[in-house]
Design a protein around this motif. Structure first.
Motif, PDB file in Angstrom:
ATOM      1  N   ARG A 370       0.821  -1.214   0.000  1.00 42.86           N
ATOM      2  CA  ARG A 370       0.000   0.000   0.000  1.00 42.86           C
ATOM      3  C   ARG A 370       0.853   1.262   0.000  1.00 42.86           C
ATOM      4  O   ARG A 370       0.336   2.361  -0.104  1.00 42.86           O
ATOM      5  CB  ARG A 370      -0.950   0.000   1.200  1.00 42.86           C
ATOM      6  CG  ARG A 370      -1.929  -1.167   1.205  1.00 42.86           C
ATOM      7  CD  ARG A 370      -2.961  -1.038   0.087  1.00 42.86           C
ATOM      8  NE  ARG A 370      -3.745  -2.266  -0.063  1.00 42.86           N
ATOM      9  CZ  ARG A 370      -4.575  -2.514  -1.062  1.00 42.86           C
ATOM     10  NH1 ARG A 370      -4.733  -1.611  -2.025  1.00 42.86           N
ATOM     11  NH2 ARG A 370      -5.234  -3.638  -1.137  1.00 42.86           N
ATOM     12  N   GLU A 371       2.148   1.085   0.192  1.00 41.11           N
ATOM     13  CA  GLU A 371       3.021   2.259   0.075  1.00 41.11           C
ATOM     14  C   GLU A 371       4.389   1.829  -0.458  1.00 41.11           C
ATOM     15  O   GLU A 371       4.793   0.676  -0.283  1.00 41.11           O
ATOM     16  CB  GLU A 371       3.178   2.967   1.419  1.00 41.11           C
ATOM     17  CG  GLU A 371       3.605   2.078   2.565  1.00 41.11           C
ATOM     18  CD  GLU A 371       3.577   2.842   3.885  1.00 41.11           C
ATOM     19  OE1 GLU A 371       4.419   3.730   4.045  1.00 41.11           O
ATOM     20  OE2 GLU A 371       2.715   2.548   4.717  1.00 41.11           O
ATOM     21  N   TYR A 376       8.325   3.974  -7.797  1.00 40.40           N
ATOM     22  CA  TYR A 376       7.971   2.545  -7.822  1.00 40.40           C
ATOM     23  C   TYR A 376       8.608   1.829  -9.007  1.00 40.40           C
ATOM     24  O   TYR A 376       8.580   2.308 -10.136  1.00 40.40           O
ATOM     25  CB  TYR A 376       6.449   2.392  -7.881  1.00 40.40           C
ATOM     26  CG  TYR A 376       6.007   0.950  -8.057  1.00 40.40           C
ATOM     27  CD1 TYR A 376       6.249   0.003  -7.061  1.00 40.40           C
ATOM     28  CD2 TYR A 376       5.378   0.535  -9.223  1.00 40.40           C
ATOM     29  CE1 TYR A 376       5.869  -1.316  -7.223  1.00 40.40           C
ATOM     30  CE2 TYR A 376       4.986  -0.783  -9.395  1.00 40.40           C
ATOM     31  CZ  TYR A 376       5.237  -1.713  -8.386  1.00 40.40           C
ATOM     32  OH  TYR A 376       4.864  -3.015  -8.564  1.00 40.40           O
ATOM     33  N   ILE A 390       2.132  -3.018  -6.389  1.00 40.09           N
ATOM     34  CA  ILE A 390       1.139  -2.011  -6.004  1.00 40.09           C
ATOM     35  C   ILE A 390       0.057  -1.989  -7.071  1.00 40.09           C
ATOM     36  O   ILE A 390       0.238  -2.503  -8.178  1.00 40.09           O
ATOM     37  CB  ILE A 390       1.745  -0.604  -5.795  1.00 40.09           C
ATOM     38  CG1 ILE A 390       2.260  -0.014  -7.110  1.00 40.09           C
ATOM     39  CG2 ILE A 390       2.852  -0.630  -4.736  1.00 40.09           C
ATOM     40  CD1 ILE A 390       2.589   1.487  -7.016  1.00 40.09           C
ATOM     41  N   LYS A 394      -3.834   3.537  -6.895  1.00 39.61           N
ATOM     42  CA  LYS A 394      -4.063   3.491  -5.450  1.00 39.61           C
ATOM     43  C   LYS A 394      -3.053   4.311  -4.653  1.00 39.61           C
ATOM     44  O   LYS A 394      -3.272   4.574  -3.476  1.00 39.61           O
ATOM     45  CB  LYS A 394      -4.045   2.039  -4.966  1.00 39.61           C
ATOM     46  CG  LYS A 394      -5.246   1.240  -5.445  1.00 39.61           C
ATOM     47  CD  LYS A 394      -6.533   1.855  -4.916  1.00 39.61           C
ATOM     48  CE  LYS A 394      -7.767   1.185  -5.494  1.00 39.61           C
ATOM     49  NZ  LYS A 394      -8.971   1.976  -5.235  1.00 39.61           N
ATOM     50  N   ILE A 395      -1.940   4.670  -5.262  1.00 38.13           N
ATOM     51  CA  ILE A 395      -0.966   5.496  -4.540  1.00 38.13           C
ATOM     52  C   ILE A 395      -0.683   6.734  -5.381  1.00 38.13           C
ATOM     53  O   ILE A 395      -0.142   6.637  -6.491  1.00 38.13           O
ATOM     54  CB  ILE A 395       0.350   4.730  -4.262  1.00 38.13           C
ATOM     55  CG1 ILE A 395       0.063   3.412  -3.511  1.00 38.13           C
ATOM     56  CG2 ILE A 395       1.323   5.607  -3.470  1.00 38.13           C
ATOM     57  CD1 ILE A 395       1.290   2.562  -3.249  1.00 38.13           C
ATOM     58  N   GLU A 396      -1.080   7.869  -4.856  1.00 41.82           N
ATOM     59  CA  GLU A 396      -0.896   9.114  -5.592  1.00 41.82           C
ATOM     60  C   GLU A 396       0.590   9.324  -5.875  1.00 41.82           C
ATOM     61  O   GLU A 396       1.440   9.114  -5.008  1.00 41.82           O
ATOM     62  CB  GLU A 396      -1.468  10.285  -4.798  1.00 41.82           C
ATOM     63  CG  GLU A 396      -1.391  11.584  -5.563  1.00 41.82           C
ATOM     64  CD  GLU A 396      -2.547  12.525  -5.285  1.00 41.82           C
ATOM     65  OE1 GLU A 396      -3.513  12.128  -4.614  1.00 41.82           O
ATOM     66  OE2 GLU A 396      -2.461  13.671  -5.746  1.00 41.82           O
ATOM     67  N   GLN A 398       2.418   7.580  -7.821  1.00 40.82           N
ATOM     68  CA  GLN A 398       3.105   6.372  -8.283  1.00 40.82           C
ATOM     69  C   GLN A 398       2.381   5.788  -9.490  1.00 40.82           C
ATOM     70  O   GLN A 398       1.148   5.736  -9.521  1.00 40.82           O
ATOM     71  CB  GLN A 398       3.140   5.298  -7.173  1.00 40.82           C
ATOM     72  CG  GLN A 398       3.936   5.700  -5.957  1.00 40.82           C
ATOM     73  CD  GLN A 398       5.453   5.748  -6.211  1.00 40.82           C
ATOM     74  OE1 GLN A 398       5.927   5.500  -7.331  1.00 40.82           O
ATOM     75  NE2 GLN A 398       6.212   6.076  -5.181  1.00 40.82           N
TER      76      GLN A 398
ATOM     77  N   HIS B  37      -1.628   9.205 -11.972  1.00 40.33           N
ATOM     78  CA  HIS B  37      -1.873   7.869 -11.405  1.00 40.33           C
ATOM     79  C   HIS B  37      -3.314   7.416 -11.597  1.00 40.33           C
ATOM     80  O   HIS B  37      -3.637   6.260 -11.331  1.00 40.33           O
ATOM     81  CB  HIS B  37      -1.470   7.834  -9.923  1.00 40.33           C
ATOM     82  CG  HIS B  37      -2.438   8.489  -9.006  1.00 40.33           C
ATOM     83  ND1 HIS B  37      -2.564   9.853  -8.878  1.00 40.33           N
ATOM     84  CD2 HIS B  37      -3.358   7.952  -8.154  1.00 40.33           C
ATOM     85  CE1 HIS B  37      -3.513  10.127  -7.997  1.00 40.33           C
ATOM     86  NE2 HIS B  37      -4.003   9.004  -7.551  1.00 40.33           N
TER      87      HIS B  37
END
Lengths: 554, 282
Positions: A370-371, A376, A390, A394-396, A398, B37
């Motif tokens: 999740r992080e 990434y 990931i 879901k991860i701003e 990335q 994203h």
């Protein structure tokens, strides 16, 4: 006690419905049931039959000899009468020159029952009475499975049949806590329990019933089922969904799997988890659509251009189908690889009573981060070969790049020779971890056998019954039944093979594919091969007889 | 987090129409204020299909011809993502023709930008499904012997709800088209005419430049018969703009649990939820 009922007729005469209800009635009377289905690739006509075997002990296969034939047409009598035991009985409305015949007075019955669509249910009543089983259980099952508006007509027919004959047996009724399920439904339940949220496929026997069953649960369980334009789309779509974070599965038979092969290779380099089912049937090409075979083992192990890790799991019975399918999703997620489930027409279609599945045994492990620190890297080079996963969106800040080209750690195209080498090794390193968690084959029969049978997948039941009989006769036989089959687990075989006098390979193919893997991966090879590829499954009797004939030749 | 998109050094030929298409894409996404994203570009194989490597978005660079099925898979898995397919004429209309046809039937909410240069670039100059009859290529030495495919007319007959044509040489117009396609709820096809400076010596920049014209303000893009006429207009004059547009139910809205529920990817998984399915086997 051990009885077998055969119901035969033409396609379109309602055999399948009959079997589904009849097997459940007998199960509810407390018995172990095994139903084998033999059908032709046609919608109407031809000859189909179902054999419902039941016993007070657990059963794993079907029998050659019959106690009762319900012949919906004359052909069913002619084709199967040789297998009827001397004290058996044939129930039919047809005129038959046969002492064991109980003739159903069809004209009288038709006068009493207006809805002729329920005439088969008369046969159920006759069978129940013949074995002295309670009418009430039949009624209860009909009430629970038949559509409301047809229940009354069916119960009239059942009762009519029940009153037609005298009982030959008076079988006791026991408490029933089992389920009865075929391999494909068990596989589907395993996938649903594992949280499969997208299933796409193209109809192809014997995988179609997976598509149908999961589709029937689509709304209830929140699963998208997409009947795609072809199997190429099926696997590519499933990969897209998996990349975006949901558990996805597709299934076909060998021909459809062949169309997926390009995308299977893609899955290998994309490093996105995926579960693919190949429900084998007779090949090559169209082969025999409704007949069984185990001839795709080598195919699925090697399918796909280039080199990449994969896992192949062969299903051995409906119970195994449930638990192994659920496990397949965890392995796919953990290693970000394709996991191929091999089943076949026989296992897809036969149904068997088993303990209800224990859903507490199913765990869902996603291995999703999740992080991440820094930028990434979808394909970060690691010791295990597994990179952090990931989910896109879901991860701003990335982004996730999946690529079918050889790529760098971020997923961008590369032709760098050193990086290429590193990436191949990274992917292949996953096999090291995977090998550590392989499940060794089941060992049945003697634990240190003189004669060691090796087999895989759906032949388990037939081999199990043969081994039990041979053990009862004092013959030292055991069997290794492979479920996990690629990478090939060797520990158990290395131990037991060393001590065995001879190895006997039992497979439903012409080229002894398991034996060829054993030769490749271990110092052993089969001394005897029991192979069958006529499209019909082994049963316990046949495996027993063929092993005995090996002993007799010696 | 800003809505700024980084660009990476591409391996395209100098003067390739892909540069302008990428510029337009960047502008469209930035003007729509979509964060990188939140976007997934799905592509197949070909020069156009390298797009996800050259702009900072989520990328799924799949197999030749196979961009649409995984794009559908992505959107089904997470309805909140903006899914864009970027692929060429060979990828989309040739190798992927079957997926193109059946993708339209679903009307799933993705924007499809086809870089149509009427030639195979990556494999060096063979005819594509949109190369004109009779055109000499590096493979068709005495000219192409099959009729070209008309993607817009095909999309219209398949019932596509958004059918448009753009030109890589008219960036402001293309940006507007892309924005409209991304915003459109359903499958939106934008066939983008683009010169291949190396392999297509017929359909050059000036060939397109001299032929394309903007559909007039008065053009009624809801009229399917008119749209079909415009789709078939491909000769001395080539219309660009939104050729056809209608509101249609999208694929995912046909699944109640997606329409009214969270994205599939956000659904909590619990095996015990499925235990009730055992009942029918008892």
């Amino acid at each position: 006690m051990d009885y077998t009922i055969l119901v035969g007729g033409a396609a379109g005469q309602g055999l399948d419905t009959f079997a589904n209800i009849m097997e459940k009635i007998i199960k509810r009377c407390g018995y172990h049931v095994f139903t084998y289905r033999d059908y032709m690739s046609r919608v109407r006509g031809g000859h189909n039959f179902v054999q419902i075997r039941f016993s007070d002990k657990e059963i794993y296969s079907f029998k050659d000899k019959l106690d009762l034939i319900l012949a919906l047409n004359k052909e069913s009598y002619i084709l199967h009468k040789e297998r009827l035991k001397a004290d058996g009985v044939i129930i039919s409305h047809e005129e038959l020159d046969e002492e064991r015949h109980i003739k159903l007075p069809i004209d009288e019955i038709k006068k009493k029952i207006k809805n002729h669509k329920v005439l088969n249910t008369v046969g159920m009543g006759v069978i129940l009475k013949y074995f002295g089983l309670p009418l009430n259980t039949g009624r209860e099952v009909l009430e629970s499975v038949i559509r409301k508006k047809y229940i009354e007509d069916n119960i009239i027919a059942l009762t009519e049949g029940y009153n037609l004959i005298e009982s030959k047996y008076e079988l006791p009724v026991e408490k029933d806590e089992k389920i009865i399920i075929n391999g494909n439904n068990a596989l589907a339940l395993g996938a649903i329990a594992a949280g499969c949220k997208l299933y796409c496929g193209y109809p192809m026997t014997p995988s179609t019933s997976l598509l149908t069953y999961i589709s029937s649960k689509s709304n209830e369980m929140g699963i998208v089922v997409d009947q795609v334009e072809d199997e190429i789309a099926a696997l590519n779509m499933a990969l897209g969904a998996s990349y975006a974070g949901v558990r996805a599965m597709t299934a076909s038979s060998g021909g459809g799997f062949a169309l997926m092969v390009e995308a299977l290779s893609f899955a290998g380099i994309l490093e996105v988890p995926i579960v693919i089912v190949n429900a084998q049937r007779v090949g090559p090409a169209t082969g025999m659509a409704t007949r069984t075979e185990q001839s795709d083992l080598r195919f699925v192990i090697h399918a796909g251009h280039g080199e990449f890790p994969r896992m192949v799991i062969a299903l051995r019975d409906p119970e195994d189908a449930f638990y192994q399918t659920a496990r397949a999703f965890n392995i796919a997620d953990k290693y970000q690889i394709p996991v191929i489930i091999l089943t076949d027409l026989y296992l897809a279609d036969y149904s068997k009573t088993i303990k209800p599945f224990d859903y507490n045994r199913i765990s869902i492990k996603r291995y999703i981060d999740r992080e991440v620190k820094g930028k990434y890297k979808k394909y970060e080079i690691t010791d295990s070969g597994i990179s952090k996963r990931i989910i896109p969106g879901k991860i701003e800040g990335q982004i996730v790049i999946g690529d079918s080209h050889e790529h760098d750690e971020y997923g961008h195209i590369t032709e760098d020779p050193d990086l290429r080498t590193e990436m191949v090794l990274k992917r292949m390193r996953k096999l090291e971890g995977l090998k550590e968690e392989l499940e060794e084959p089941w060992l049945i029969g003697d634990k240190e056998p003189e004669y060691l049978i090796v087999c895989w997948g759906s032949t388990y039941g037939a081999v199990k019954e043969a081994v039990d009989r041979l053990n009862e006769e004092g013959i030292s036989v055991g069997a290794l039944v492979f479920g996990d089959i690629w990478p090939f687990p060797t520990k158990q075989l290395m131990n037991i093979g060393e001590k065995a006098k001879a190895i006997i390979d039992v497979e439903q193919n012409a080229t002894a594919q398991l034996d060829s893997i054993i030769r490749e991966e271990t110092p052993f090879e089969a001394d005897y091969k029991i192979l069958k590829f006529n499209g019909r499954p082994f049963n316990g009797d046949e495996v027993y007889n063929r092993i005995k004939s090996i002993f007799n030749e010696k | 987090m800003t809505c700024k998109y980084e660009l990476y050094e591409p391996a395209w030929c100098p003067g390739c129409g892909n540069y302008m298409i990428r510029t337009a894409l960047k502008m469209a996404l930035e003007e729509l204020e979509i964060k990188p994203h939140e976007v997934v570009i799905v592509s197949g194989i070909g020069q156009a299909a390298k797009m996800p490597h050259y702009i900072s978005v989520n990328g799924f660079n799949g197999l030749h011809g196979r961009a649409i099925p995984p794009a559908i898979g992505v959107k089904m898995a997470n309805k909140e993502l903006h899914v864009i397919v970027e692929s060429g004429d060979g990828d989309t209309y040739g190798e992927g023709g079957n997926h193109f046809i059946h993708g339209i039937r679903r009307n799933i909410d993705i924007a499809h930008f086809v870089h149509n240069n009427q030639i195979y670039g990556l494999t060096k100059g063979q005819a594509s499904p949109t190369t004109a009859m009779g055109q000499i290529t590096t493979l068709q030495f005495d000219g192409v012997k099959v009729e070209p495919l008309n993607p817009l007319a095909l999309a219209l007959t398949m019932g596509a709800g958004f059918v448009a044509r753009g030109f890589s040489g008219d960036i402001p117009h293309l940006v507007a088209l892309m924005k409209e396609a991304i915003k459109y709820k359903g499958y939106a096809l934008v066939d983008i005419l683009q010169p291949c400076v190396v392999w297509n010596r017929v359909n050059t920049f000036s060939w397109y430049k001299n032929r394309v014209y903007h559909l007039p303000e008065s053009y009624d893009y809801t009229n399917k018969e008119e749209a079909m006429k415009k789709a078939l207009e491909f000769g001395d004059r080539i219309p660009i703009g939104v050729i056809y547009k209608e509101e249609k139910e999208t694929y995912l809205d046909r699944f109640d649990f997606i329409k009214n529920g969270p994205p599939l990817v956000d659904v909590e998984l619990n095996p015990l939820d499925a235990e009730k399915l055992l009942e029918e086997f008892r």
